[in-house]
Design an enzyme around this catalytic site. Structure first.
Site, PDB file in Angstrom:
ATOM      1  N   LYS A   1      11.908 -24.166  33.708  1.00 52.33           N
ATOM      2  CA  LYS A   1      12.900 -23.565  33.057  1.00 52.33           C
ATOM      3  C   LYS A   1      13.389 -24.551  31.977  1.00 52.33           C
ATOM      4  O   LYS A   1      12.899 -25.957  31.814  1.00 52.33           O
ATOM      5  CB  LYS A   1      14.080 -23.434  34.117  1.00 52.33           C
ATOM      6  CG  LYS A   1      13.832 -22.308  34.911  1.00 52.33           C
ATOM      7  CD  LYS A   1      15.153 -21.986  36.010  1.00 52.33           C
ATOM      8  CE  LYS A   1      14.731 -21.123  36.923  1.00 52.33           C
ATOM      9  NZ  LYS A   1      16.090 -20.623  37.699  1.00 52.33           N
TER      10      LYS A   1
ATOM     11  N   TYR B   1      15.039 -11.340  34.837  1.00 49.39           N
ATOM     12  CA  TYR B   1      16.044 -11.287  35.796  1.00 49.39           C
ATOM     13  C   TYR B   1      16.870  -9.830  35.974  1.00 49.39           C
ATOM     14  O   TYR B   1      17.985  -9.810  36.592  1.00 49.39           O
ATOM     15  CB  TYR B   1      17.001 -12.308  35.391  1.00 49.39           C
ATOM     16  CG  TYR B   1      16.457 -13.790  35.638  1.00 49.39           C
ATOM     17  CD1 TYR B   1      16.289 -14.332  37.021  1.00 49.39           C
ATOM     18  CD2 TYR B   1      16.485 -14.773  34.569  1.00 49.39           C
ATOM     19  CE1 TYR B   1      15.825 -15.490  37.273  1.00 49.39           C
ATOM     20  CE2 TYR B   1      16.017 -15.882  34.931  1.00 49.39           C
ATOM     21  CZ  TYR B   1      15.933 -16.302  36.123  1.00 49.39           C
ATOM     22  OH  TYR B   1      15.243 -17.732  36.514  1.00 49.39           O
TER      23      TYR B   1
ATOM     24  N   PHE C   1      26.449 -13.985  37.752  1.00 53.36           N
ATOM     25  CA  PHE C   1      26.101 -15.270  36.841  1.00 53.36           C
ATOM     26  C   PHE C   1      25.139 -14.554  36.063  1.00 53.36           C
ATOM     27  O   PHE C   1      24.118 -15.645  35.257  1.00 53.36           O
ATOM     28  CB  PHE C   1      25.584 -16.439  37.777  1.00 53.36           C
ATOM     29  CG  PHE C   1      24.450 -15.700  38.930  1.00 53.36           C
ATOM     30  CD1 PHE C   1      23.200 -15.500  38.491  1.00 53.36           C
ATOM     31  CD2 PHE C   1      24.953 -15.207  40.233  1.00 53.36           C
ATOM     32  CE1 PHE C   1      22.266 -15.041  39.550  1.00 53.36           C
ATOM     33  CE2 PHE C   1      24.059 -14.858  41.248  1.00 53.36           C
ATOM     34  CZ  PHE C   1      22.882 -14.715  40.791  1.00 53.36           C
TER      35      PHE C   1
ATOM     36  N   ARG D   1       6.946 -21.484  46.799  1.00 53.43           N
ATOM     37  CA  ARG D   1       8.310 -21.333  46.951  1.00 53.43           C
ATOM     38  C   ARG D   1       8.662 -22.607  47.819  1.00 53.43           C
ATOM     39  O   ARG D   1       9.803 -23.101  47.693  1.00 53.43           O
ATOM     40  CB  ARG D   1       8.629 -20.041  47.832  1.00 53.43           C
ATOM     41  CG  ARG D   1       8.583 -18.834  46.941  1.00 53.43           C
ATOM     42  CD  ARG D   1       9.489 -18.653  45.840  1.00 53.43           C
ATOM     43  NE  ARG D   1      10.921 -18.257  46.558  1.00 53.43           N
ATOM     44  CZ  ARG D   1      12.059 -18.051  45.993  1.00 53.43           C
ATOM     45  NH1 ARG D   1      12.165 -17.767  44.638  1.00 53.43           N
ATOM     46  NH2 ARG D   1      13.166 -17.510  46.712  1.00 53.43           N
TER      47      ARG D   1
ATOM     48  N   THR E   1      17.121 -22.462  46.488  1.00 51.23           N
ATOM     49  CA  THR E   1      17.798 -22.081  45.236  1.00 51.23           C
ATOM     50  C   THR E   1      18.866 -23.109  44.822  1.00 51.23           C
ATOM     51  O   THR E   1      18.603 -23.487  43.596  1.00 51.23           O
ATOM     52  CB  THR E   1      18.401 -20.752  45.138  1.00 51.23           C
ATOM     53  OG1 THR E   1      17.466 -19.759  45.672  1.00 51.23           O
ATOM     54  CG2 THR E   1      18.962 -20.338  43.949  1.00 51.23           C
TER      55      THR E   1
ATOM     56  N   ARG F   1      13.167 -28.921  43.472  1.00 50.89           N
ATOM     57  CA  ARG F   1      14.849 -28.759  43.301  1.00 50.89           C
ATOM     58  C   ARG F   1      15.445 -29.863  43.871  1.00 50.89           C
ATOM     59  O   ARG F   1      16.452 -30.430  43.679  1.00 50.89           O
ATOM     60  CB  ARG F   1      15.313 -27.530  43.747  1.00 50.89           C
ATOM     61  CG  ARG F   1      14.729 -26.389  42.807  1.00 50.89           C
ATOM     62  CD  ARG F   1      14.917 -25.120  43.481  1.00 50.89           C
ATOM     63  NE  ARG F   1      14.793 -23.981  42.194  1.00 50.89           N
ATOM     64  CZ  ARG F   1      14.625 -22.517  42.560  1.00 50.89           C
ATOM     65  NH1 ARG F   1      14.890 -22.180  43.714  1.00 50.89           N
ATOM     66  NH2 ARG F   1      14.511 -21.772  41.630  1.00 50.89           N
TER      67      ARG F   1
ATOM     68  N   ASN G   1      18.340 -25.269  38.025  1.00 49.53           N
ATOM     69  CA  ASN G   1      17.327 -25.589  39.211  1.00 49.53           C
ATOM     70  C   ASN G   1      15.826 -25.619  38.880  1.00 49.53           C
ATOM     71  O   ASN G   1      15.035 -25.570  39.610  1.00 49.53           O
ATOM     72  CB  ASN G   1      17.593 -24.744  40.325  1.00 49.53           C
ATOM     73  CG  ASN G   1      17.358 -23.175  39.925  1.00 49.53           C
ATOM     74  OD1 ASN G   1      16.869 -22.841  38.890  1.00 49.53           O
ATOM     75  ND2 ASN G   1      17.665 -22.250  40.777  1.00 49.53           N
TER      76      ASN G   1
ATOM     77  N   HIS H   1      11.238 -21.635  38.153  1.00 48.08           N
ATOM     78  CA  HIS H   1      11.248 -20.267  38.805  1.00 48.08           C
ATOM     79  C   HIS H   1      10.106 -20.099  39.655  1.00 48.08           C
ATOM     80  O   HIS H   1       9.024 -20.337  38.970  1.00 48.08           O
ATOM     81  CB  HIS H   1      11.335 -19.005  37.794  1.00 48.08           C
ATOM     82  CG  HIS H   1      10.976 -17.955  38.250  1.00 48.08           C
ATOM     83  ND1 HIS H   1      12.114 -17.042  39.062  1.00 48.08           N
ATOM     84  CD2 HIS H   1       9.893 -16.972  38.358  1.00 48.08           C
ATOM     85  CE1 HIS H   1      11.530 -15.696  39.450  1.00 48.08           C
ATOM     86  NE2 HIS H   1      10.112 -15.850  38.929  1.00 48.08           N
TER      87      HIS H   1
ATOM     88  N   GLU I   1       5.545  -9.985  37.644  1.00 49.08           N
ATOM     89  CA  GLU I   1       6.142 -11.129  36.680  1.00 49.08           C
ATOM     90  C   GLU I   1       5.056 -11.424  35.896  1.00 49.08           C
ATOM     91  O   GLU I   1       5.077 -11.765  34.678  1.00 49.08           O
ATOM     92  CB  GLU I   1       7.003 -12.320  37.539  1.00 49.08           C
ATOM     93  CG  GLU I   1       8.365 -11.845  38.083  1.00 49.08           C
ATOM     94  CD  GLU I   1       8.651 -12.730  39.164  1.00 49.08           C
ATOM     95  OE1 GLU I   1       9.801 -12.462  39.536  1.00 49.08           O
ATOM     96  OE2 GLU I   1       8.333 -13.794  39.313  1.00 49.08           O
TER      97      GLU I   1
HETATM   98  P1  DAT Z   1      15.506 -18.180  42.988  1.00 49.80           P
HETATM   99  O1  DAT Z   1      15.358 -18.756  41.812  1.00 49.80           O
HETATM  100  O2  DAT Z   1      15.530 -19.386  44.242  1.00 49.80           O
HETATM  101  O3  DAT Z   1      14.384 -17.141  43.375  1.00 49.80           O
HETATM  102  P2  DAT Z   1      17.461 -16.301  42.829  1.00 49.80           P
HETATM  103  O4  DAT Z   1      16.436 -15.087  42.649  1.00 49.80           O
HETATM  104  O5  DAT Z   1      18.338 -15.753  44.097  1.00 49.80           O
HETATM  105  O6  DAT Z   1      16.883 -17.667  43.296  1.00 49.80           O
HETATM  106  O7  DAT Z   1      18.089 -16.470  41.695  1.00 49.80           O
HETATM  107  C1  DAT Z   1      17.671 -16.302  40.251  1.00 49.80           C
HETATM  108  C2  DAT Z   1      18.315 -17.497  39.648  1.00 49.80           C
HETATM  109  O8  DAT Z   1      19.732 -17.244  39.409  1.00 49.80           O
HETATM  110  C3  DAT Z   1      18.440 -18.961  40.307  1.00 49.80           C
HETATM  111  O9  DAT Z   1      17.393 -19.833  40.172  1.00 49.80           O
HETATM  112  C4  DAT Z   1      19.615 -19.777  39.790  1.00 49.80           C
HETATM  113  C5  DAT Z   1      20.589 -18.387  39.588  1.00 49.80           C
HETATM  114  N1  DAT Z   1      21.664 -18.179  40.668  1.00 49.80           N
HETATM  115  C6  DAT Z   1      21.248 -17.670  41.630  1.00 49.80           C
HETATM  116  N2  DAT Z   1      22.448 -17.639  42.503  1.00 49.80           N
HETATM  117  C7  DAT Z   1      23.266 -18.241  41.856  1.00 49.80           C
HETATM  118  C8  DAT Z   1      24.838 -18.323  41.938  1.00 49.80           C
HETATM  119  N3  DAT Z   1      25.178 -18.053  43.163  1.00 49.80           N
HETATM  120  N4  DAT Z   1      25.495 -18.975  40.823  1.00 49.80           N
HETATM  121  C9  DAT Z   1      24.882 -19.221  39.659  1.00 49.80           C
HETATM  122  N5  DAT Z   1      23.535 -19.067  39.489  1.00 49.80           N
HETATM  123  C10 DAT Z   1      22.627 -18.369  40.449  1.00 49.80           C
HETATM  124 MG    MG Z   2      14.180 -15.286  42.738  1.00 54.45          MG
END
Ligand code: DAT
Ligand code: MG
Length: 149
Positions: free
Chosen positions: A9, A49, A57, A85, A91, A102, A112, A115, A126
């Protein structure tokens, strides 16, 4: 052979962690089959996303991922989706285990670093969203017999 999609990212790129992050997957033994450096369009960000569209968010996530360049990657190997992962970590970087990307380099859920696809179906979607077929390179690393019995 299983493949996964990863993206370093904007924070990972800005902080000079591209080499460090790629190194972790290379030294694990996975095979790099796709790599590009790009500024993400709003359209691509919203598609990538899309599953989070209704989350509070979502707006800031799209702003962030389009704010500065990213490195898009496809890696190949048995079990690469789940293993990547694990290498990436939880996350929220504050609770991610030390030793994960991370956990070692991050502080904040909105920064973080990387991805990674979370399942075979999302990996396939993806990879197809970010790469054309001809941008993926199938090759046989000479290291294979030293990594697999
Ligand atoms: P990951 O990236 O671990 O697969 P995710 O798919 O649940 O996590 O979410 C995608 C991204 O969105 C994550 O990398 C960071 C952001 N994100 C997730 N939960 C969040 C939250 N509660 N507040 C702010 N950003 C968040
Ligand atoms: Mg995800």
């Amino acid at each position: 052979m299983e493949r996964t999609f990863l993206a370093i990212k904007p924070d990972g790129v800005q902080r000079g962690l591209v080499g460090e992050i790629i190194r972790r997957f290379e030294t694990k033994g996975f095979t790099l089959v796709g790599l590009k450096f790009l500024k993400v369009s709003r359209e691509l960000a919203e598609q990538h996303y899309g599953v989070h569209r209704e989350r509070p968010f979502f707006g800031s996530l799209v702003e962030f991922i389009t704010s500065s360049p990213v490195v898009a990657l496809v890696w190949e190997g048995d079990g690469v989706i789940a293993s990547a992962r694990k290498i990436i970590g939880a996350t929220n970087p504050l609770t991610a285990e030390p030793g994960t990307i991370r956990g070692d380099f991050g502080l904040n859920i909105g920064r973080n670093l990387i991805h990674g696809s979370d399942a075979p179906e999302t990996a396939q979607q993806e990879i197809a969203l970010w790469f054309k077929d001809e941008e993926l390179v199938s090759w046989q690393p000479h290291l294979t017999p030293w990594l697999h019995e």
